[in-house]
Motif scaffolding. Structure first.
Motif, PDB file in Angstrom:
ATOM      1  N   GLU A 114       1.917 -12.090 -13.409  1.00  0.00           N
ATOM      2  CA  GLU A 114       1.675 -11.289 -14.615  1.00  0.00           C
ATOM      3  C   GLU A 114       2.951 -10.896 -15.354  1.00  0.00           C
ATOM      4  N   HIS A 115       4.110 -11.026 -14.715  1.00  0.00           N
ATOM      5  CA  HIS A 115       5.344 -10.527 -15.313  1.00  0.00           C
ATOM      6  C   HIS A 115       6.456 -11.557 -15.229  1.00  0.00           C
ATOM      7  N   TYR A 143      12.570  -9.385 -14.828  1.00  0.00           N
ATOM      8  CA  TYR A 143      12.947  -8.126 -15.477  1.00  0.00           C
ATOM      9  C   TYR A 143      14.388  -8.205 -15.998  1.00  0.00           C
ATOM     10  N   GLY A 152       4.398  -0.114 -18.648  1.00  0.00           N
ATOM     11  CA  GLY A 152       5.569  -0.955 -18.403  1.00  0.00           C
ATOM     12  C   GLY A 152       6.794  -0.135 -18.034  1.00  0.00           C
ATOM     13  N   ARG A 154       6.418   0.885 -14.416  1.00  0.00           N
ATOM     14  CA  ARG A 154       6.671  -0.239 -13.512  1.00  0.00           C
ATOM     15  C   ARG A 154       8.172  -0.471 -13.339  1.00  0.00           C
TER      16      ARG A 154
END
Length: 547
Positions: A107-108, A111, A145, A148
């Motif tokens: 899903e991501h 980062y 977000g 997270r």
């Protein structure tokens, strides 16, 4: 009168000396001055209540962004402020460096925190939150977000510092960031003279001094003190109150030092001379012996001049004769207040008004075109101007106002050259009964001088003036060479710095009101004819209106 006020360079030199002493003696002043010049002057028209438009393109990620002083392209105005702040403090950082740990999943993506400080191993997120802690409308899942990302730092034991849009743009966000970085071991070295990379512009010391001096002229011309300026700030005369407050933090110490320097030498400046003279008259310490006071160019009068004039005629048996043309009021930047003319009787009392409606310069066709244009503004005094000149006795090659369009700026030289050749031929052929004619090229800016041809026929007396400096002059023909739309255009898009609204006389709300009057002045400098030159694909709105 103070001797340093005889020319602009001496005037700015004294201001520069004052600023240098204040920087050495007052850390708060030094910081306010550097802060305003380096971070707040670059986009004076922004109030930063809404995100501004990107101003650069980064080819690597193929995305628009905001270029910081060190050349880094970031994704928001707030991040640019952070990046500039770091650059000016000598802080080493990496923008959007991949996080140390692999965070990508179904899903991501991986980062990438906004900033990373390698010297102290600290990460930094700049959140797009308003003063209430809310993201922009439409940013769905933004708060989730944020949580997270915070959780990732807690999970891996990495250090995160945070700022928000509202704190940085309107609060103490950068001051708090400074304290946090110092607390983590960063040594800050503030260097306001650190040069930006090529292509990134910052406001120069001279530019800032000119802004301060202009603000001072208006403060004095309108007899304003700190309390009145503060009241105007509270009344919302400027959009970005924080920016203006920082400007006032640097302005008032300069103002006080300027006044002290005048007092030490037993001097006054011109604005104080007007105000002090009015004080003497109003208090009765001086009684004027003059029964008749005459004022010319009333449209250029400031409120200080109007106050002095009222004081001169306040005693019984005094009369005032004032001559002015509101259509030619073009010096608001220098303190002129149009209401002195348009509200004359409100300021000076009842009396007869004589309209001077005859022009001895322009032919009727020029006068009619110019008058129709300027009177579109309902705030202008209505009048009919009649020329004493009939059509020329000769068959002039060019009369009235005409337009020539060009494909690009490079063709302006040729357009002016063609016009001069036509006039020369008309003289030789007897269409113009004269040995020579005068032609003034009138530019909106000094840089328009570069549009002048390098030579003219011997029958043509050619000169360049800015329109402001041409007021009061006249020529047989006038050329306005750069009637385009855009930044350096006519009407000008170069706005006064918003802080001046705190001190300037109230402006006319009609669109481009003063620029329209300036265009009127340009048209009416001509005795015979006017040539307007405009790009065919980017014409000035004034050209469109005339057509």
């Amino acid at each position: 009168m103070a001797p340093w006020l005889t020319n602009k360079s001496d005037e700015l030199g004294v201001l520069s000396e004052i600023v240098a002493k204040l920087k050495d003696s007052d850390p708060r002043f030094r910081y306010a001055r550097d802060w305003f010049r380096l971070l707040l002057c670059t986009r004076p028209d922004e109030d930063f209540t809404e995100p501004s438009a990107p101003d650069t393109w980064d080819s690597a990620p193929r995305a628009a962004g905001y270029r910081a002083m060190d050349g880094t392209t970031v994704k928001s105005e707030g991040e640019r402020w952070v990046a500039n702040f770091l650059y000016l403090h000598g802080v080493s950082y990496e923008y959007e460096r991949p996080y140390t740990y692999d965070t990508a999943d179904a899903e991501h993506r991986q980062y990438h925190p906004d900033f990373y400080y390698p010297d102290i191993d600290v990460w930094h997120e700049h959140w797009g939150l308003d003063a209430d802690g809310n993201p922009r409308p439409g940013w769905t899942d933004y708060l989730d977000g944020m949580e997270r990302k915070r959780q990732l730092h807690r999970q891996h034991g990495t250090t995160l510092v945070e700022t928000t849009w509202a704190e940085v743009m309107h609060g103490d966000g950068l001051s708090r960031l400074e304290k946090e970085l110092v607390g983590h071991g960063i040594r800050l070295h503030w260097d306001p003279d650190r040069a930006p990379v090529r292509g990134v512009k910052v406001v120069t010391d001279a530019d800032l001094l000119r802004l301060v001096r202009t603000f001072m002229l208006h403060v004095k011309a309108n007899s304003l003190d700190r309390q009145e300026v503060r009241r105007r700030l509270g009344d919302g005369l400027v959009r970005n109150r924080r920016r203006t407050s920082i400007f006032l933090d640097l302005y008032w110490p300069i103002h006080d030092a300027w006044q002290a320097r005048l007092a030490d030498g037993g001097y006054v400046d011109f604005e104080d001379m007007l105000v002090q003279a009015a004080d003497h008259l109003e208090s009765g310490r001086y009684v004027s012996p003059y029964r008749l006071v005459m004022v010319d160019e009333l449209q250029d009068a400031s409120q200080a001049r109007a106050r002095l004039t009222r004081a001169l005629v306040s005693q019984p048996g005094r009369d005032l004769l004032a001559v002015g043309d509101d259509w030619q009021s073009i010096n608001r930047f220098a303190g002129a207040d149009l209401s002195v003319v348009t509200g004359f009787h409100d300021q000076f009392g009842p009396g007869p008004t004589v309209h001077l409606t005859t022009t001895f310069r322009c032919h009727q066709s020029i006068s009619d075109t110019a008058a129709r244009f300027v009177m579109k503004n309902p705030a202008q005094v209505r009048k009919t101007v009649v020329s004493v000149h009939d059509r020329p006795t000769d068959q002039a090659a060019h009369e009235g106002v005409r337009l020539r369009t060009v494909a690009s700026a490079t063709e302006v030289f040729r357009a002016i050259g063609d016009f001069l050749t036509q006039l020369r031929d008309a003289i030789h052929e007897g269409a113009i009964v004269a040995d020579s004619v005068s032609v003034d090229v009138l530019g909106r800016y000094h840089q328009d001088r570069g549009l002048m041809p390098h030579a003219a026929p011997p029958e043509i007396r050619l000169a360049f003036h800015t329109i402001h400096s041409a007021k009061g002059l006249e020529a047989d023909y006038v050329v306005v060479p750069n009637l385009s739309a855009g930044s350096y255009a006519f009407p000008s898009r170069i706005a006064d710095d918003p802080v001046l609204a705190l001190a300037m006389a109230g402006g006319d709300t009609y669109p481009h009101a003063e620029e329209r009057r300036l265009f009127y002045v340009a048209l009416t400098r001509a005795r015979r004819g006017v040539l307007l030159i405009s790009p065919e694909h980017n014409p000035s709105p004034f050209v469109t209106e005339l057509i």
